[in-house]
Structure formats: C-alpha cells, structure tokens
Write an enzyme that holds these catalytic residues in place. Structure first.
Site, short mmCIF file in Angstrom:
data_model
loop_
_atom_site.label_atom_id
_atom_site.label_comp_id
_atom_site.label_asym_id
_atom_site.label_seq_id
_atom_site.Cartn_x
_atom_site.Cartn_y
_atom_site.Cartn_z
CB SER A 1 -0.82 -0.04 1.17
OG SER A 1 -0.47 0.28 2.51
CE LYS B 1 0.46 1.38 9.29
NZ LYS B 1 0.67 1.61 8.16
#
Length: 239
Positions: free
Chosen positions: A61, A117
């Site tokens: 993504s 992340k």
C-alpha cells in the site's frame, strides 16, 4: 517450515526403515525419499535464513510514501529485535529493541497479516498528534518542509526523530485522526510516513513487543502491479 519437516521425515524414514528393505515394491518409495533427502539441506538453509536472518517482503500500500511505495521489495532484518522461533514466534535470544524512528514489520493486534510502519513511541512515552504536529514526551518533532517535493495536493516534510531523519507526507485533501496516547509497557506506538493515508496506532492501538517481526533494512527491487518487469532503480537503505 512445513516443507522442511515433511522432507526430513521422508529422509528419516528412508534411513531407518526403507534402507533395510530390498523388495522391489519399495523402490519407488526409496527414490522419492532420496529426492526428499536431496532437498532437505536447501530447505533447511532457507528456513534458517528466513526465520533468523533476513526475509523479503513486498509493500502492498501507499501508507509509507514517500519512504516506501507500493510494489517495493524490502529486506527485513529478523534478528534486530531478537531471535524468535518460526511459527510460535517465541523469542529465544534478546539481541536488541526498537528505537524511535526505525521502520518495523509486525503483526498488529487486530490482524494476522504483516504491517510496516515507523516506530514513534517506546514503552512509557506520551505521544501527541495535533494539526499535523507530532510531539513525543511534550517535545515537538522537528519538521522541515521540502518545497521541491511538495505540490498542490500534498506537502512533504523532513522529520527527525531520535537518530533517524526521514520524509513524511501530508495530503491536503484529507484529514487524519488526532489525539494523545500513553504507550503501555511492552508495547510500541507506530505511524505511517504518509500520515493522512495510514491506518496505524492512532486507529487500532499499540503493537505488542511479541508481535514484532523485524526491522526494515533495504529496498532491493520494485515491481509495478500487473504485467511489468521488476526494476532495481529504487535500491537503497531505508531511512
């Protein structure tokens, strides 16, 4: 792991049982086990490398833009946060802990898939995110806008946290969740670099230490979706 276990059992069966049988009806079984025995060392090396050293992942993504884009293949350092057993994820040797600003791969508390992340808050930290300003323990994280990388729809900043300096992106057309959080012991607070297009600790909470997989180390290949050849143009270490 399963493939390694299967070929090991076949090889062991051949060594302990079939090697003592000379009947012709067992010849095919012995040939199959011989093939399994030849694959066992290769699978064992791959298993050890992927479980304890490095493992490749593909970015699915845009939540880490501009640092990582969808289609990037990265190498994840599996021993950075300690050696863990495959499948059970039990840590058997403590070799280090995450630091602020590092890019980490983990499984979030609400999902079984791997996420990637940036580590923002360590256990005990107080995190605040309001009006696109990040604060850690009351101190604002330094931001410097990059004009040549910004455009009419987004702003790009250079952010410095701990020993890491990296770029973050703010989409002018979207909002993002704001608030304050205190990181509990044994957990970490994570954010995506694409702050308005990332579902992270602001939405689903903290990452338990046992869910950490490894530290993102390098980009080694990029492939666009569909029938496109991969490219090595984005090679480099992850900031």
């Amino acid at each position: 792991t399963l493939a390694t276990l299967v070929v090991f059992v076949l090889w062991l069966l051949d060594r302990l049982l079939l090697s003592r049988v000379s009947a012709r009806r067992f010849e095919r079984a012995r040939q199959l086990n011989a093939y399994a025995g030849s694959f066992f060392p290769v699978l064992l090396i791959v298993l050890v490398a992927r479980s304890f050293l490095f493992e490749p992942f593909q970015i699915p993504s845009a939540s880490m833009v501009p640092t990582l884009v969808a289609g990037d293949f990265i190498l994840v350092n599996k021993f950075a946060y300690g050696l863990r057993l495959p499948v059970t994820r039990t840590r058997v040797l403590n070799l280090g802990l995450p630091e602020r600003g590092e890019v980490a791969v983990f499984t979030p508390p609400h999902d079984s898939r791997y996420f990637i992340k940036r580590i923002i808050g360590l256990p005990g930290d107080k995190i605040s995110y309001r009006r696109q300003q990040l604060r850690v323990n009351g101190r604002p994280v330094f931001l410097k806008q990059i004009p040549q990388a910004s455009d009419s729809t987004s702003l790009v900043f250079e952010e410095t946290l701990g020993k890491k300096t990296y770029r973050t992106r703010i989409d002018r057309r979207r909002g993002s969740r704001e608030g304050e959080w205190v990181v509990p012991e044994g957990h970490y607070f994570v954010l995506g670099d694409n702050r308005n297009l990332s579902e992270d600790s602001r939405y689903w909470g903290f990452v338990p230490e046992r869910n950490l997989v490894g530290r993102g180390s390098a980009i080694w290949m990029h492939k666009e979706a569909g029938f496109h050849l991969p490219t090595f143009a984005r090679n480099g270490f992850i900031p």
